[in-house]
Scaffold this motif. Sequence first.
Motif, PDB file in Angstrom:
ATOM      1  N   LEU A 170     -10.600   3.503  -0.926  1.00  0.00           N
ATOM      2  CA  LEU A 170     -10.833   2.061  -0.799  1.00  0.00           C
ATOM      3  C   LEU A 170     -10.831   1.670   0.675  1.00  0.00           C
ATOM      4  CD1 LEU A 170      -8.523   0.644  -3.626  1.00  0.00           C
ATOM      5  CD2 LEU A 170     -11.007   0.892  -3.689  1.00  0.00           C
TER       6      LEU A 170
ATOM      7  N   ASP B  38      -4.576   4.228   7.905  1.00  0.00           N
ATOM      8  CA  ASP B  38      -5.886   4.052   8.556  1.00  0.00           C
ATOM      9  C   ASP B  38      -5.815   3.178   9.808  1.00  0.00           C
ATOM     10  OD1 ASP B  38      -5.649   1.475   7.562  1.00  0.00           O
ATOM     11  OD2 ASP B  38      -7.088   1.763   5.943  1.00  0.00           O
ATOM     12  N   ASP B  39      -4.655   2.488  10.027  1.00  0.00           N
ATOM     13  CA  ASP B  39      -4.498   1.613  11.206  1.00  0.00           C
ATOM     14  C   ASP B  39      -5.677   0.655  11.375  1.00  0.00           C
ATOM     15  OD1 ASP B  39      -2.020   2.185  12.204  1.00  0.00           O
ATOM     16  OD2 ASP B  39      -2.706   3.697  13.635  1.00  0.00           O
TER      17      ASP B  39
ATOM     18  N   ILE C 117       1.097  -6.400  -5.403  1.00  0.00           N
ATOM     19  CA  ILE C 117      -0.195  -5.800  -5.792  1.00  0.00           C
ATOM     20  C   ILE C 117      -0.401  -4.503  -5.049  1.00  0.00           C
ATOM     21  CG2 ILE C 117      -2.694  -6.081  -5.809  1.00  0.00           C
ATOM     22  CD1 ILE C 117      -2.447  -8.910  -5.647  1.00  0.00           C
ATOM     23  N   SER C 118      -0.792  -3.462  -5.752  1.00  0.00           N
ATOM     24  CA  SER C 118      -1.194  -2.232  -5.079  1.00  0.00           C
ATOM     25  C   SER C 118      -2.513  -1.759  -5.667  1.00  0.00           C
ATOM     26  CB  SER C 118      -0.109  -1.162  -5.220  1.00  0.00           C
ATOM     27  OG  SER C 118      -0.329  -0.154  -4.261  1.00  0.00           O
ATOM     28  N   LEU C 119      -3.326  -1.155  -4.819  1.00  0.00           N
ATOM     29  CA  LEU C 119      -4.640  -0.702  -5.256  1.00  0.00           C
ATOM     30  C   LEU C 119      -4.772   0.773  -4.916  1.00  0.00           C
ATOM     31  CD1 LEU C 119      -4.831  -3.609  -3.557  1.00  0.00           C
ATOM     32  CD2 LEU C 119      -7.035  -3.642  -4.620  1.00  0.00           C
TER      33      LEU C 119
ATOM     34  N   LYS D 202       0.831  -1.212   0.000  1.00  0.00           N
ATOM     35  CA  LYS D 202       0.000   0.000   0.000  1.00  0.00           C
ATOM     36  C   LYS D 202       0.862   1.256   0.000  1.00  0.00           C
ATOM     37  CE  LYS D 202      -3.990   2.130   2.141  1.00  0.00           C
ATOM     38  NZ  LYS D 202      -4.924   2.197   3.271  1.00  0.00           N
TER      39      LYS D 202
ATOM     40  N   ASN E 236      -6.122  -2.628  10.423  1.00  0.00           N
ATOM     41  CA  ASN E 236      -5.814  -4.010  10.805  1.00  0.00           C
ATOM     42  C   ASN E 236      -7.006  -4.916  10.491  1.00  0.00           C
ATOM     43  OD1 ASN E 236      -5.136  -6.401  12.036  1.00  0.00           O
ATOM     44  ND2 ASN E 236      -4.975  -5.580  14.094  1.00  0.00           N
ATOM     45  N   GLN E 237      -7.520  -4.809   9.263  1.00  0.00           N
ATOM     46  CA  GLN E 237      -8.714  -5.583   8.896  1.00  0.00           C
ATOM     47  C   GLN E 237      -8.552  -6.369   7.599  1.00  0.00           C
ATOM     48  OE1 GLN E 237     -11.780  -2.614   8.527  1.00  0.00           O
ATOM     49  NE2 GLN E 237     -11.850  -2.235  10.714  1.00  0.00           N
ATOM     50  N   THR E 238      -7.746  -5.835   6.656  1.00  0.00           N
ATOM     51  CA  THR E 238      -7.788  -6.359   5.287  1.00  0.00           C
ATOM     52  C   THR E 238      -7.406  -7.843   5.208  1.00  0.00           C
ATOM     53  OG1 THR E 238      -7.182  -4.144   4.619  1.00  0.00           O
ATOM     54  CG2 THR E 238      -7.092  -5.828   2.923  1.00  0.00           C
TER      55      THR E 238
ATOM     56  N   PRO F 134     -11.063  -1.199   3.756  1.00  0.00           N
ATOM     57  CA  PRO F 134     -10.496  -2.549   3.835  1.00  0.00           C
ATOM     58  C   PRO F 134     -11.362  -3.627   3.162  1.00  0.00           C
ATOM     59  CG  PRO F 134     -10.114  -1.410   5.883  1.00  0.00           C
ATOM     60  CD  PRO F 134     -10.964  -0.484   5.048  1.00  0.00           C
TER      61      PRO F 134
ATOM     62  N   ASN G  97       3.932   1.146   2.692  1.00  0.00           N
ATOM     63  CA  ASN G  97       3.609   0.865   4.084  1.00  0.00           C
ATOM     64  C   ASN G  97       4.710  -0.017   4.692  1.00  0.00           C
ATOM     65  OD1 ASN G  97       1.816   0.756   6.370  1.00  0.00           O
ATOM     66  ND2 ASN G  97       1.275  -1.325   5.741  1.00  0.00           N
TER      67      ASN G  97
ATOM     68  N   LYS H   5       0.281  -6.269   8.745  1.00  0.00           N
ATOM     69  CA  LYS H   5      -0.743  -6.414   9.794  1.00  0.00           C
ATOM     70  C   LYS H   5      -1.651  -5.184   9.823  1.00  0.00           C
ATOM     71  CE  LYS H   5       1.443  -4.566  13.964  1.00  0.00           C
ATOM     72  NZ  LYS H   5       1.708  -4.776  15.383  1.00  0.00           N
TER      73      LYS H   5
ATOM     74  N   VAL I 254     -10.821  -3.486  -0.546  1.00  0.00           N
ATOM     75  CA  VAL I 254      -9.490  -4.011  -0.878  1.00  0.00           C
ATOM     76  C   VAL I 254      -9.518  -5.542  -0.801  1.00  0.00           C
ATOM     77  CG1 VAL I 254      -7.053  -4.084  -0.186  1.00  0.00           C
ATOM     78  CG2 VAL I 254      -8.307  -1.929  -0.072  1.00  0.00           C
TER      79      VAL I 254
HETATM   80  P1  AMP Z   1      -5.415  -2.240   6.885  1.00  0.00           P
HETATM   81  O1  AMP Z   1      -6.395  -3.367   7.090  1.00  0.00           O
HETATM   82  O2  AMP Z   1      -6.010  -1.090   6.126  1.00  0.00           O
HETATM   83  O3  AMP Z   1      -4.721  -1.806   8.148  1.00  0.00           O
HETATM   84  O4  AMP Z   1      -4.272  -2.792   5.906  1.00  0.00           O
HETATM   85  C1  AMP Z   1      -3.595  -4.026   6.151  1.00  0.00           C
HETATM   86  C2  AMP Z   1      -2.788  -4.425   4.937  1.00  0.00           C
HETATM   87  O5  AMP Z   1      -3.646  -4.605   3.814  1.00  0.00           O
HETATM   88  C3  AMP Z   1      -1.737  -3.437   4.466  1.00  0.00           C
HETATM   89  O6  AMP Z   1      -0.538  -3.540   5.197  1.00  0.00           O
HETATM   90  C4  AMP Z   1      -1.550  -3.885   3.011  1.00  0.00           C
HETATM   91  O7  AMP Z   1      -0.723  -5.049   2.958  1.00  0.00           O
HETATM   92  C5  AMP Z   1      -2.977  -4.299   2.607  1.00  0.00           C
HETATM   93  N1  AMP Z   1      -3.656  -3.157   1.937  1.00  0.00           N
HETATM   94  C6  AMP Z   1      -4.646  -2.384   2.441  1.00  0.00           C
HETATM   95  N2  AMP Z   1      -5.018  -1.446   1.528  1.00  0.00           N
HETATM   96  C7  AMP Z   1      -4.238  -1.635   0.428  1.00  0.00           C
HETATM   97  C8  AMP Z   1      -4.111  -1.008  -0.850  1.00  0.00           C
HETATM   98  N3  AMP Z   1      -4.889   0.040  -1.195  1.00  0.00           N
HETATM   99  N4  AMP Z   1      -3.176  -1.464  -1.720  1.00  0.00           N
HETATM  100  C9  AMP Z   1      -2.388  -2.522  -1.378  1.00  0.00           C
HETATM  101  N5  AMP Z   1      -2.470  -3.160  -0.201  1.00  0.00           N
HETATM  102  C10 AMP Z   1      -3.378  -2.740   0.694  1.00  0.00           C
END
Ligand code: AMP
Length: 249
Positions: free
Chosen positions: A92, A122-123, A61-63, A8, A125-127, A94, A36, A117, A97
Motif C-alpha cells: 500500500l 518508508d519514511d 485503523i490499520s491497513l 501502521k 511523510n505523505q499520508t 501512501p 509505528n 508524521k 492508504v
Molecule cells: P507515511 O506517509 O507512509 O510516512 O505514513 C504516515 C502515517 O500514515 C503513519 O504514521 C500512519 O499513521 C499512517 N499510515 C501509513 N500507512 C499505514 C497503514 N498501512 N496502516 C495504518 N496507518 C498507516
Amino acid sequence: MKLLVAVKRVVDYNVKVRVKSDGTGVETANVKMSMNPFDEIGIEEAVRLKEAGTATEVIAISLGVQQCQETIRTALAMGADRGIHVLTDDVLEPLAVAKLMKAIVDKESPDMVILGKQAIDDDANQTGQMLAALLGWPQGTFASKLTANGDSLEVVREVDGGLETIKISLPAVITTDLRLNEPRYASLPNIMKAKKKPIDQMAPADLGVDVTPRLETVSVVEPEKREGGVKVETVAELIDKLQNEAKVI
Ligand code: AMP
C-alpha cells in the motif's frame, strides 16, 4: 468528539533492517514487527483526550496483512475503543492508504483523524497530508501540542525554525511529532480487556478503492559501509589531509 487514529505495523525500531538478497526490498520475514512509534504517540494523545472528557470514542485503523490485527490489539490495550482493519496482502503506497482512510472517514464521520508524521519503514511523510487534501480538511502536521477548544483546535507544530502555533477548525487531520507525549505501556488487565473489543474487517474493494501501486521499486541497496575515522596530531596534519587526501580545501 470521535477520533480515528491510524496505526501502521512496521519493522520494530530496534531491529537492524536487512535488504533482501534479490534487492527488491527490506526483509520482513522472521523480523520483530511493532506499531509505528509515531502512531503510538497518536493513540496516546487520543486516549488522553478521551480521559480528559474531550473525546468520546477512539477508533484505531490499520491497513495491511492479517497480522495488523496485533497492532490494532495493542492500540485497544492502550485505550482505544474499537478497531478497523483493512485486510490486504498488496503493497500500500501512501496515496492508496489515504484513499482507503478517506472512505472510512466518509463512513465514520470523525471529528479528528490522527496519523503519525511518518512511518519509520518508508519514511514517506505523505499520508496525513494526502488525506487532508482528499477530504478538503485543515491539517496540523508535526504536532507537538494539541489543545481542543470547542470546534477548533490549537496546534503547536515543530517547524525548522522552532515552534509554530496555528488554530484550525474541526474536523481536521493531525500528524504527530515526537514531543507530543510519551506513550504508556499497556497494563496486563487492559491487554486482557482489549481481546474483547471489536475489530471490523474489510477489503479495499469493499471501500471501492483501487490500490494498484503507481511506483515501481527499481532497486534497494544497503548504504555504503563507513570507513573508520583517524585522529590527527596537529592542525598542520589536518590541513594536509583535507588538501591532499579528502581534497576538500
Ligand atoms: P507515511 O506517509 O507512509 O510516512 O505514513 C504516515 C502515517 O500514515 C503513519 O504514521 C500512519 O499513521 C499512517 N499510515 C501509513 N500507512 C499505514 C497503514 N498501512 N496502516 C495504518 N496507518 C498507516
